[in-house]
Design an enzyme around this catalytic site. Structure first.
Site: not given
Ligand code: NAI
Length: 335
Positions: A232, A256, A261, A293
């Site tokens: 993000r 990305d 954005e 994105h």
């Molecule tokens: P997820 O929920 O599986 O993993 C997120 C991880 O971040 C978890 O292990 C959590 O414990 C950890 N976390 C939470 N707060 C934190 C902090 N303050 N510091 C460090 N770690 C922390 O989510 P997933 O599926 O891996 O997605 C991650 C992020 O990717 C999403 O939140 C979204 O913002 C982004 N995303 C971007 C996309 C794109 O097209 N560029 C598409 C999908 C997701």
């Protein structure tokens, strides 16, 4: 029939949702190109559910309006929900999301950005199209043996960690809630900053980590660090990123996502003057790659998004168990 309205619809969204619905007649979807905001919320009149994406605005005002007009459900067709005032929705609207649609899509794209940057593929592509076959200025470095620091070792972070392991990299990880079975050494953010050649962000955006990459954290990084952000935009203070690139403290950035954005990405703005000076400056740099994105955009991810969103809507309105609900207070979750 369940009436749903989709905001910020692109042709590929409509295609995948129509494919997911097939011949079934239980849900009707009205598709709008416009984003959801306080100015467009009226389009949801008469709907049971709104289907929204990452840059739709679901602040307290929009949520209040949706509630007043009888909308019951916010169906996010994405994983992140930083654009939703979850507290304002508490006891008013239920929120369902697509927690995972293809972590591989995002992780593979992150590695594609890294390879493009390090091996100057974006430069080489342009050169050879102009019949310029010179290699000067295209020297990269091996990823093998380099240290990558991954912040957020969830589904996407873990998929990226596994790819990095395949490249023979040393992998450090920081996660607020570290889990077992991750092929990386869990360390503090400070150690990530001081030891990583490459830092990749894969955590959600929260109030706590807004601008986690700021002047101080950049100062603590290795000279020439490469920063990857496919998570993000607001995890990074863009002004400080720009300053770090100008001073050459930061060697390259692959973005990305971008904190401003929402008024730019996903649409063709080529006929407009770019008024965001920071983004314009970033785009002018040879060591910055910006994509809009796009990391999620694979056939597999689009099908999974449509199937899960339709499944979420059906489960909600049929009273079935909800796996993908998010709530400010878990007691509001419908089991
Ligand atoms: P997820 O929920 O599986 O993993 C997120 C991880 O971040 C978890 O292990 C959590 O414990 C950890 N976390 C939470 N707060 C934190 C902090 N303050 N510091 C460090 N770690 C922390 O989510 P997933 O599926 O891996 O997605 C991650 C992020 O990717 C999403 O939140 C979204 O913002 C982004 N995303 C971007 C996309 C794109 O097209 N560029 C598409 C999908 C997701």
């Amino acid at each position: 029939m369940i009436k749903a309205v989709m905001f910020d619809t692109k042709p590929y969204d409509r295609e995948s949702f129509e494919r997911a619905l097939g011949d079934s007649k239980d849900i009707s979807i009205k598709y709008y190109d416009t984003k959801l905001s306080i100015d467009t919320v009226g389009l949801a009149h008469g709907s049971d559910a709104v289907i929204v994406f990452v840059n739709d605005e679901l602040g307290a005002d929009v949520i209040g309006e949706l509630y007043e007009m009888g909308v019951k459900l916010i169906a996010l067709r994405c994983a992140g929900f930083n654009n939703v005032d979850v507290k304002a929705a508490y006891e008013k609207l239920h929120i369902l999301r697509v927690p995972a649609y293809s972590p591989f899509a995002v992780a593979e794209f992150t590695m594609a950005l890294l390879l493009t940057s390090v091996r100057r593929i974006h430069k080489a592509y342009n050169r050879t199209r102009e019949f310029n076959f010179s290699l000067s200025g295209l020297t990269g470095f091996d990823l093998h043996g380099r240290t990558v620091g991954v912040i957020g070792a969830g589904k996407i972070g873990r998929a990226f960690i596994n790819i990095c392991n395949g490249f023979g990299m040393r992998v450090l990880a920081y996660d607020k809630f570290p889990s077992d079975g991750v092929n990386a050494e869990f360390v503090t953010p400070e150690k990530i900053y001081s030891e990583s050649d490459i830092i990749s962000l894969h955590c959600p955006l929260t109030d706590e980590n807004y601008h986690m990459i700021d002047r101080d954290s950049i100062a603590a990084m290795k000279d020439g660090v490469i920063i990857l952000n496919t998570s993000r935009g607001s995890l990074i203070d863009s002004e400080e990123l720009l300053a770090g690139l100008l001073s050459k403290k930061i060697g390259a950035a692959c973005l990305d996502v971008y904190e401003e954005e929402s008024d730019l990405f996903f649409d063709d703005r080529s006929g407009h003057i770019l008024r965001d000076d920071i983004l314009a400056r970033l785009l002018s740099m040879p060591n910055v790659i910006v994509t809009s994105h796009q990391a999620f955009l694979t056939d597999e991810a689009l099908s999974n998004i449509a199937d899960t969103t339709i499944g979420n809507i059906r489960s909600f309105f049929s009273g079935a168990e909800l796996e993908n609900e998010i709530s400010y207070n878990s007691s509001f979750l419908r089991k």
